[in-house]
Scaffold this motif. Structure first.
Motif, PDB file in Angstrom:
ATOM      1  N   VAL A  79      77.305  14.398  21.822  1.00 47.35           N
ATOM      2  CA  VAL A  79      78.019  15.280  20.904  1.00 47.35           C
ATOM      3  C   VAL A  79      77.569  16.727  21.100  1.00 47.35           C
ATOM      4  O   VAL A  79      76.375  16.990  21.278  1.00 47.35           O
ATOM      5  CB  VAL A  79      77.786  14.862  19.440  1.00 47.35           C
ATOM      6  CG1 VAL A  79      78.591  15.740  18.486  1.00 47.35           C
ATOM      7  CG2 VAL A  79      78.149  13.386  19.235  1.00 47.35           C
ATOM      8  N   LEU A  80      78.516  17.649  21.036  1.00 45.43           N
ATOM      9  CA  LEU A  80      78.228  19.080  21.075  1.00 45.43           C
ATOM     10  C   LEU A  80      78.640  19.700  19.745  1.00 45.43           C
ATOM     11  O   LEU A  80      79.736  19.430  19.240  1.00 45.43           O
ATOM     12  CB  LEU A  80      78.999  19.757  22.211  1.00 45.43           C
ATOM     13  CG  LEU A  80      78.894  21.286  22.287  1.00 45.43           C
ATOM     14  CD1 LEU A  80      77.481  21.719  22.653  1.00 45.43           C
ATOM     15  CD2 LEU A  80      79.908  21.859  23.266  1.00 45.43           C
ATOM     16  N   GLN A  99      73.117  11.370  21.151  1.00 42.53           N
ATOM     17  CA  GLN A  99      72.436  12.644  21.350  1.00 42.53           C
ATOM     18  C   GLN A  99      73.351  13.777  20.917  1.00 42.53           C
ATOM     19  O   GLN A  99      74.555  13.748  21.182  1.00 42.53           O
ATOM     20  CB  GLN A  99      72.054  12.834  22.827  1.00 42.53           C
ATOM     21  CG  GLN A  99      71.275  14.098  23.129  1.00 42.53           C
ATOM     22  CD  GLN A  99      69.851  14.048  22.576  1.00 42.53           C
ATOM     23  OE1 GLN A  99      69.244  12.970  22.559  1.00 42.53           O
ATOM     24  NE2 GLN A  99      69.324  15.175  22.131  1.00 42.53           N
ATOM     25  N   VAL A 100      72.776  14.780  20.239  1.00 42.79           N
ATOM     26  CA  VAL A 100      73.539  15.942  19.800  1.00 42.79           C
ATOM     27  C   VAL A 100      72.909  17.204  20.378  1.00 42.79           C
ATOM     28  O   VAL A 100      71.693  17.400  20.283  1.00 42.79           O
ATOM     29  CB  VAL A 100      73.593  16.050  18.259  1.00 42.79           C
ATOM     30  CG1 VAL A 100      74.390  17.293  17.846  1.00 42.79           C
ATOM     31  CG2 VAL A 100      74.196  14.800  17.650  1.00 42.79           C
ATOM     32  N   ARG A 101      73.742  18.033  20.968  1.00 46.55           N
ATOM     33  CA  ARG A 101      73.329  19.359  21.438  1.00 46.55           C
ATOM     34  C   ARG A 101      74.060  20.396  20.596  1.00 46.55           C
ATOM     35  O   ARG A 101      75.283  20.346  20.465  1.00 46.55           O
ATOM     36  CB  ARG A 101      73.695  19.549  22.906  1.00 46.55           C
ATOM     37  CG  ARG A 101      73.359  20.929  23.462  1.00 46.55           C
ATOM     38  CD  ARG A 101      74.030  21.160  24.814  1.00 46.55           C
ATOM     39  NE  ARG A 101      73.670  22.438  25.393  1.00 46.55           N
ATOM     40  CZ  ARG A 101      74.295  22.997  26.434  1.00 46.55           C
ATOM     41  NH1 ARG A 101      75.319  22.352  26.997  1.00 46.55           N
ATOM     42  NH2 ARG A 101      73.909  24.177  26.893  1.00 46.55           N
ATOM     43  N   ALA A 113      67.415  25.699  11.574  1.00 43.69           N
ATOM     44  CA  ALA A 113      68.074  24.400  11.783  1.00 43.69           C
ATOM     45  C   ALA A 113      67.114  23.422  12.450  1.00 43.69           C
ATOM     46  O   ALA A 113      67.037  22.249  12.058  1.00 43.69           O
ATOM     47  CB  ALA A 113      69.339  24.572  12.618  1.00 43.69           C
ATOM     48  N   ARG A 114      66.358  23.894  13.442  1.00 48.81           N
ATOM     49  CA  ARG A 114      65.362  23.030  14.099  1.00 48.81           C
ATOM     50  C   ARG A 114      64.328  22.542  13.091  1.00 48.81           C
ATOM     51  O   ARG A 114      63.953  21.359  13.079  1.00 48.81           O
ATOM     52  CB  ARG A 114      64.660  23.784  15.226  1.00 48.81           C
ATOM     53  CG  ARG A 114      65.503  24.052  16.441  1.00 48.81           C
ATOM     54  CD  ARG A 114      64.656  24.611  17.583  1.00 48.81           C
ATOM     55  NE  ARG A 114      65.462  25.420  18.482  1.00 48.81           N
ATOM     56  CZ  ARG A 114      65.464  26.735  18.510  1.00 48.81           C
ATOM     57  NH1 ARG A 114      64.655  27.422  17.708  1.00 48.81           N
ATOM     58  NH2 ARG A 114      66.243  27.379  19.360  1.00 48.81           N
ATOM     59  N   VAL A 126      69.073  18.569  19.642  1.00 48.78           N
ATOM     60  CA  VAL A 126      68.428  19.799  20.088  1.00 48.78           C
ATOM     61  C   VAL A 126      69.302  20.975  19.675  1.00 48.78           C
ATOM     62  O   VAL A 126      70.532  20.871  19.668  1.00 48.78           O
ATOM     63  CB  VAL A 126      68.198  19.826  21.613  1.00 48.78           C
ATOM     64  CG1 VAL A 126      67.224  18.743  22.030  1.00 48.78           C
ATOM     65  CG2 VAL A 126      69.508  19.680  22.371  1.00 48.78           C
ATOM     66  N   VAL A 127      68.645  22.089  19.316  1.00 46.33           N
ATOM     67  CA  VAL A 127      69.353  23.315  18.937  1.00 46.33           C
ATOM     68  C   VAL A 127      68.945  24.418  19.895  1.00 46.33           C
ATOM     69  O   VAL A 127      67.761  24.741  20.003  1.00 46.33           O
ATOM     70  CB  VAL A 127      69.048  23.720  17.486  1.00 46.33           C
ATOM     71  CG1 VAL A 127      69.808  24.998  17.124  1.00 46.33           C
ATOM     72  CG2 VAL A 127      69.410  22.600  16.515  1.00 46.33           C
ATOM     73  N   GLU A 128      69.929  24.979  20.593  1.00 45.95           N
ATOM     74  CA  GLU A 128      69.672  26.041  21.560  1.00 45.95           C
ATOM     75  C   GLU A 128      70.244  27.359  21.037  1.00 45.95           C
ATOM     76  O   GLU A 128      71.275  27.372  20.371  1.00 45.95           O
ATOM     77  CB  GLU A 128      70.340  25.712  22.899  1.00 45.95           C
ATOM     78  CG  GLU A 128      69.921  24.373  23.493  1.00 45.95           C
ATOM     79  CD  GLU A 128      70.775  23.998  24.699  1.00 45.95           C
ATOM     80  OE1 GLU A 128      71.492  24.891  25.215  1.00 45.95           O
ATOM     81  OE2 GLU A 128      70.737  22.825  25.101  1.00 45.95           O
TER      82      GLU A 128
END
Length: 218
Positions: A79-80, A99-101, A113-114, A126-128
């Protein structure tokens, strides 16, 4: 791009009902109050957008639920999320998928958010920090949630869908904005491989750097 019309079949109705049940159960399983800024905690379950800074906000619970319902995330899905918000929608999607990006424009919003995800023991997200409108997507996804609006529709996100993938995005300019679900079909024949379904009217701030219509000059 095909637009879906017509009457729902009984099978479709059952599938839709199950999607509603799954969305409600998922929302209930993630403690929303832990993702809300302390100053607004008493509004955690109010159907309103909660400010996060930089003109950003948490999606109202009803909108988050409808995103979850439409995306139909499955246990093996990648998921994005475009726009991390407080991390709450990310956490819900992580409960459903593999998994979520998430990509967030503002560094401090991404950091919060992290923190919220870690505190909620969400380990498959994961948060980029970055601008999703200026990234080349080398990976495709089963589901994509765009949490800011696109005043002028941009097809870059639908091109990042796997076959069978679903995209939720809000398009247009207030007061004429709508939430749209786009599905990449398995036909894979020209423009008809994407099916577009208008779901509901809503209003969201535009993504940072999203293309906007030219203003009228009188």
């Amino acid at each position: 791009m095909k637009t879906l019309k017509g009457r729902a079949s009984p099978t479709f109705a059952v599938k839709a009902a199950l999607a509603v049940i799954t969305a409600v159960a998922t929302l209930a399983s993630v403690p929303r109050e832990q993702f809300v800024p302390a100053a607004y905690r008493e509004l955690a379950f109010a159907d309103t957008a909660i400010p996060l800074g930089h003109g950003q906000s948490m999606l109202p619970p009803k909108t988050e639920g409808r995103f979850l319902q439409a995306l139909e995330v499955q246990p093996a899905d990648q998921v994005l999320v475009v726009g991390a918000g407080s991390g709450y929608l990310i956490a819900c999607l992580a409960k459903l998928g593999k998994q979520v990006r998430a990509i967030e424009f503002f560094g401090d919003v991404a950091a919060q958010a992290r923190h919220n995800l870690q505190a909620a023991a969400i380990n498959n997200a994961v948060v980029e920090e970055g601008d999703a409108l200026h990234l080349d997507f080398n990976t495709t996804y089963d589901a994509i949630a765009v949490t800011g609006s696109l005043p002028i529709y941009d097809a870059r996100f639908q091109r990042a869908l796997k076959l069978g993938g679903r995209l939720m995005v809000v398009t247009g300019v207030a007061p004429a904005m709508e939430a749209v679900k786009i599905t990449r079909s398995h036909d894979n024949v020209g423009d008809s491989e994407w099916q577009r379904e208008s779901l509901f009217e809503t209003e969201l701030p535009a993504l940072i750097n999203a293309t906007k219509p030219s203003a009228f000059v009188f």
